[in-house]
Design a protein around this motif. Structure first.
Motif, short mmCIF file in Angstrom:
data_model
loop_
_atom_site.label_atom_id
_atom_site.label_comp_id
_atom_site.label_asym_id
_atom_site.label_seq_id
_atom_site.Cartn_x
_atom_site.Cartn_y
_atom_site.Cartn_z
N ARG A 32 0.83 -1.21 0.00
CA ARG A 32 0.00 0.00 0.00
C ARG A 32 0.87 1.26 0.00
NH1 ARG A 32 -1.54 2.76 4.23
NH2 ARG A 32 -3.76 2.71 3.74
N ASP A 33 2.01 1.23 0.68
CA ASP A 33 2.91 2.39 0.70
C ASP A 33 3.60 2.58 -0.65
OD1 ASP A 33 2.14 2.57 3.33
OD2 ASP A 33 4.05 1.90 4.15
N ARG A 34 3.90 1.47 -1.32
CA ARG A 34 4.47 1.58 -2.66
C ARG A 34 3.48 2.27 -3.60
NH1 ARG A 34 9.25 -0.89 -3.12
NH2 ARG A 34 9.71 -2.53 -1.60
N TYR A 35 2.21 1.90 -3.46
CA TYR A 35 1.19 2.55 -4.29
C TYR A 35 1.07 4.03 -3.95
CZ TYR A 35 -0.55 -1.50 -6.83
OH TYR A 35 -0.68 -2.56 -7.68
N LEU A 36 1.13 4.40 -2.68
CA LEU A 36 1.09 5.82 -2.32
C LEU A 36 2.23 6.58 -2.96
CD1 LEU A 36 0.10 6.03 1.47
CD2 LEU A 36 -1.12 7.03 -0.48
N ASN A 46 -2.62 2.79 -11.20
CA ASN A 46 -2.05 2.69 -9.86
C ASN A 46 -3.01 3.12 -8.77
OD1 ASN A 46 0.94 1.78 -9.82
ND2 ASN A 46 0.67 2.97 -11.69
N ILE A 47 -3.94 4.01 -9.06
CA ILE A 47 -4.99 4.34 -8.10
C ILE A 47 -5.86 3.10 -7.88
CG2 ILE A 47 -7.11 5.68 -7.74
CD1 ILE A 47 -5.62 8.03 -9.15
N ALA A 48 -6.24 2.44 -8.96
CA ALA A 48 -7.04 1.22 -8.83
C ALA A 48 -6.26 0.15 -8.06
CB ALA A 48 -7.45 0.71 -10.21
N GLY A 49 -4.98 0.01 -8.35
CA GLY A 49 -4.16 -0.95 -7.61
C GLY A 49 -4.05 -0.59 -6.15
N GLY A 50 -3.91 0.69 -5.87
CA GLY A 50 -3.85 1.14 -4.48
C GLY A 50 -5.12 0.84 -3.72
N ARG A 51 -6.24 1.00 -4.38
CA ARG A 51 -7.53 0.67 -3.74
C ARG A 51 -7.58 -0.81 -3.40
NH1 ARG A 51 -10.78 2.80 -1.16
NH2 ARG A 51 -12.69 2.32 -2.24
N LYS A 52 -7.10 -1.66 -4.33
CA LYS A 52 -7.08 -3.10 -4.06
C LYS A 52 -6.10 -3.45 -2.96
CE LYS A 52 -8.47 -4.31 -8.72
NZ LYS A 52 -8.01 -4.73 -10.05
N ALA A 53 -5.07 -2.63 -2.78
CA ALA A 53 -4.07 -2.86 -1.73
C ALA A 53 -4.51 -2.28 -0.38
CB ALA A 53 -2.73 -2.27 -2.14
N GLY A 54 -5.71 -1.68 -0.34
CA GLY A 54 -6.25 -1.20 0.93
C GLY A 54 -6.24 0.30 1.16
N LEU A 55 -5.82 1.08 0.18
CA LEU A 55 -5.86 2.53 0.35
C LEU A 55 -7.29 3.03 0.26
CD1 LEU A 55 -2.87 3.64 -1.92
CD2 LEU A 55 -2.92 3.54 0.57
N SER A 56 -7.62 3.98 1.13
CA SER A 56 -8.95 4.58 1.08
C SER A 56 -8.97 5.69 0.03
CB SER A 56 -9.32 5.16 2.44
OG SER A 56 -8.54 6.32 2.72
N GLN A 57 -10.15 6.06 -0.38
CA GLN A 57 -10.29 7.18 -1.31
C GLN A 57 -9.68 8.44 -0.70
OE1 GLN A 57 -14.37 7.54 -2.60
NE2 GLN A 57 -14.30 5.64 -3.78
N GLN A 58 -9.89 8.65 0.59
CA GLN A 58 -9.36 9.84 1.25
C GLN A 58 -7.83 9.84 1.26
OE1 GLN A 58 -10.69 10.56 5.25
NE2 GLN A 58 -9.74 12.58 5.31
#
Length: 107
Positions: free
Chosen positions: A37-41, A61-73
């Protein structure tokens, strides 16, 4: 990702898609030391700061980040933070890309 790259560039550069996916997602994203998730950030921040020409990669990468647990916020905040480094237009373009990805999640 590999299928899309191969469909677009495979006739011109055979093996390119496999190489990109193997390196970026097989080696870089799988490295120890930083949670996915940090790599996606970090990737979302960098692509945002680079500007509007990175929109397709940013959306992936936004879509991947969402799958990795990042919130929209969290995604919106890291994009907005890049207004300081990439400028307001880059951050606004990044937010628009995020809204597209978030909209696809809800449809």
């Amino acid at each position: 990702m590999e299928e899309a790259l191969n469909a677009r560039y495979g006739h011109l550069l055979p093996g390119m898609a496999e190489g990109v996916v193997d390196f970026a997602y097989g080696r870089q994203y799988a490295r120890p030391g930083l949670p996915l998730r940090d790599r996606y950030l970090a990737t979302i921040a960098a692509l945002t700061a680079l500007g509007g020409q990175t929109k397709p990669q940013l959306m992936v990468n936004i879509a991947g980040g969402r799958k990795a647990g990042l919130s929209q916020q969290e995604i919106a905040e890291v994009i907005w933070q890049m207004a300081l480094y990439g400028g307001f237009p880059a951050a606004i373009n990044g937010l628009n890309a995020a809204l597209e990805v978030f909209g696809e999640e809800n449809s």
